[in-house]
Enzyme design. Sequence first.
Site, PDB file in Angstrom:
ATOM      1  N   ARG A 101     101.385  81.577 -54.130  1.00  0.00           N
ATOM      2  CA  ARG A 101     100.257  82.322 -54.211  1.00  0.00           C
ATOM      3  C   ARG A 101     100.261  83.532 -55.290  1.00  0.00           C
ATOM      4  O   ARG A 101     101.264  84.263 -55.253  1.00  0.00           O
ATOM      5  CB  ARG A 101      99.847  83.092 -53.110  1.00  0.00           C
ATOM      6  CG  ARG A 101      98.722  83.022 -52.429  1.00  0.00           C
ATOM      7  CD  ARG A 101      98.622  83.464 -50.930  1.00  0.00           C
ATOM      8  NE  ARG A 101      99.175  84.884 -50.814  1.00  0.00           N
ATOM      9  CZ  ARG A 101      98.588  85.478 -49.819  1.00  0.00           C
ATOM     10  NH1 ARG A 101      97.611  85.291 -49.250  1.00  0.00           N
ATOM     11  NH2 ARG A 101      99.122  86.919 -49.772  1.00  0.00           N
ATOM     12  N   THR A 105      96.010  87.330 -57.830  1.00  0.00           N
ATOM     13  CA  THR A 105      94.681  86.929 -57.807  1.00  0.00           C
ATOM     14  C   THR A 105      94.645  86.208 -56.226  1.00  0.00           C
ATOM     15  O   THR A 105      93.336  85.924 -55.713  1.00  0.00           O
ATOM     16  CB  THR A 105      94.370  85.787 -58.757  1.00  0.00           C
ATOM     17  OG1 THR A 105      95.198  84.637 -58.396  1.00  0.00           O
ATOM     18  CG2 THR A 105      94.164  85.840 -60.166  1.00  0.00           C
ATOM     19  N   ASP A 196     106.133  88.399 -45.261  1.00  0.00           N
ATOM     20  CA  ASP A 196     106.099  87.114 -46.186  1.00  0.00           C
ATOM     21  C   ASP A 196     107.109  86.366 -45.397  1.00  0.00           C
ATOM     22  O   ASP A 196     108.313  86.484 -45.663  1.00  0.00           O
ATOM     23  CB  ASP A 196     106.757  87.752 -47.514  1.00  0.00           C
ATOM     24  CG  ASP A 196     106.576  86.625 -48.440  1.00  0.00           C
ATOM     25  OD1 ASP A 196     107.208  85.531 -48.192  1.00  0.00           O
ATOM     26  OD2 ASP A 196     106.107  86.872 -49.640  1.00  0.00           O
ATOM     27  N   ASP A 199     110.129  84.887 -47.609  1.00  0.00           N
ATOM     28  CA  ASP A 199     111.304  85.774 -47.702  1.00  0.00           C
ATOM     29  C   ASP A 199     111.954  86.014 -46.612  1.00  0.00           C
ATOM     30  O   ASP A 199     113.444  86.165 -46.575  1.00  0.00           O
ATOM     31  CB  ASP A 199     110.741  87.146 -48.102  1.00  0.00           C
ATOM     32  CG  ASP A 199     110.333  87.081 -49.822  1.00  0.00           C
ATOM     33  OD1 ASP A 199     110.750  86.316 -50.360  1.00  0.00           O
ATOM     34  OD2 ASP A 199     109.763  88.237 -50.169  1.00  0.00           O
TER      35      ASP A 199
HETATM   36  C1  PRP Z   1     102.647  81.696 -48.454  1.00  0.00           C
HETATM   37  C2  PRP Z   1     102.541  80.733 -47.254  1.00  0.00           C
HETATM   38  C3  PRP Z   1     101.424  79.989 -47.614  1.00  0.00           C
HETATM   39  C4  PRP Z   1     100.480  80.957 -48.430  1.00  0.00           C
HETATM   40  C5  PRP Z   1      99.348  81.236 -47.512  1.00  0.00           C
HETATM   41  O1  PRP Z   1     103.437  81.069 -49.457  1.00  0.00           O
HETATM   42  O2  PRP Z   1     103.850  80.074 -46.847  1.00  0.00           O
HETATM   43  O3  PRP Z   1     101.801  78.942 -48.425  1.00  0.00           O
HETATM   44  O4  PRP Z   1     101.484  82.175 -48.915  1.00  0.00           O
HETATM   45  O5  PRP Z   1      98.488  82.154 -48.240  1.00  0.00           O
HETATM   46  P1  PRP Z   1      97.168  81.716 -48.698  1.00  0.00           P
HETATM   47  O6  PRP Z   1      96.494  81.155 -47.385  1.00  0.00           O
HETATM   48  O7  PRP Z   1      96.473  82.711 -49.065  1.00  0.00           O
HETATM   49  O8  PRP Z   1      97.064  80.669 -49.748  1.00  0.00           O
HETATM   50  P2  PRP Z   1     103.764  82.027 -50.566  1.00  0.00           P
HETATM   51  O9  PRP Z   1     102.787  81.961 -51.877  1.00  0.00           O
HETATM   52  O10 PRP Z   1     104.381  83.502 -50.356  1.00  0.00           O
HETATM   53  O11 PRP Z   1     105.013  81.146 -51.676  1.00  0.00           O
HETATM   54  P3  PRP Z   1     106.634  80.876 -50.643  1.00  0.00           P
HETATM   55  O12 PRP Z   1     106.336  80.069 -49.662  1.00  0.00           O
HETATM   56  O13 PRP Z   1     107.206  80.199 -51.893  1.00  0.00           O
HETATM   57  O14 PRP Z   1     107.001  82.202 -50.075  1.00  0.00           O
HETATM   58  N1  URA Z   2     101.945  84.555 -46.937  1.00  0.00           N
HETATM   59  C1  URA Z   2     102.807  85.121 -46.149  1.00  0.00           C
HETATM   60  O1  URA Z   2     104.067  84.539 -46.097  1.00  0.00           O
HETATM   61  N2  URA Z   2     102.571  86.092 -45.102  1.00  0.00           N
HETATM   62  C2  URA Z   2     101.207  86.612 -45.358  1.00  0.00           C
HETATM   63  O2  URA Z   2     100.751  87.360 -44.416  1.00  0.00           O
HETATM   64  C3  URA Z   2     100.140  85.909 -45.945  1.00  0.00           C
HETATM   65  C4  URA Z   2     100.491  84.796 -46.962  1.00  0.00           C
END
Ligand code: PRP
Ligand code: URA
Length: 206
Positions: A101, A105, A196, A199
């Site tokens: 994400r 944005t 997150d 993380d």
């Molecule tokens: C997080 C999560 C989803 C997304 C959800 O991933 O695991 O994939 O955000 O957000 P959304 O519904 O607003 O799209 P992130 O982008 O943090 O990536 P990561 O899994 O690599 O940490």
């Molecule tokens: N992605 C995450 O990992 N946590 C949130 O709360 C939203 C998006």
Amino acid sequence: MLTVVDHPLLARAVTTLRDKRTPHGDFRRTLGDAAAILAYEALRSVRTEPTEVETPLETTEGVRLADEVVVVPVLRAGLGLVDGFVRFVPEARVGHLGMYRDEATHRPVDYYSNIPPVRDARVFVVDPMLATGGSAAGALSHLKQRGANHLTFVCLVAAPEGVRRLEEYHPDVPVVTAALDRELDDKAYIRPGLGDAGDRIFGTQA
Ligand code: PRP
Ligand code: URA
């Protein structure tokens, strides 16, 4: 259709995962336990067919799975849910979809795709967090373009905004979650949420 799985062990796992003091090793293990309970519920939709089995005493009727099962984690955090599925269906194929994400944005950015055959398979797209729903909606569209016609989205925590987006863009896809939270904040984080997820699974936070 939204299913919020109601099970005391799942509710306890979600509490541990929300707790900011839970270190990443415990977070990862607890997420795996929660994923198994979610998988148990989500896999109810898989069909069976009759088969014969020989007990030590006689032949009797049993069942085998009639459907191919495909699990598709949305990288990275979705990886934390895969073992919960494959422990029940070791023959499942596993596809990978890379999406993150954009922090400014909040829109999903694709960076990787490696997907096995999905037409007519039961395809479970897994990601712990359904926030704006952008990543989930993008993942489901990608899989439909690849021919997927029996999709389920499985997450741990969903925001109402994400659920609404999936109902709008993918009304044919059931959503299974452990918790439906209150709202998104101005950074599009789920509240109360668990922070997150990626993380916390991989220990990459400062
Ligand atoms: C997080 C999560 C989803 C997304 C959800 O991933 O695991 O994939 O955000 O957000 P959304 O519904 O607003 O799209 P992130 O982008 O943090 O990536 P990561 O899994 O690599 O940490
Ligand atoms: N992605 C995450 O990992 N946590 C949130 O709360 C939203 C998006």
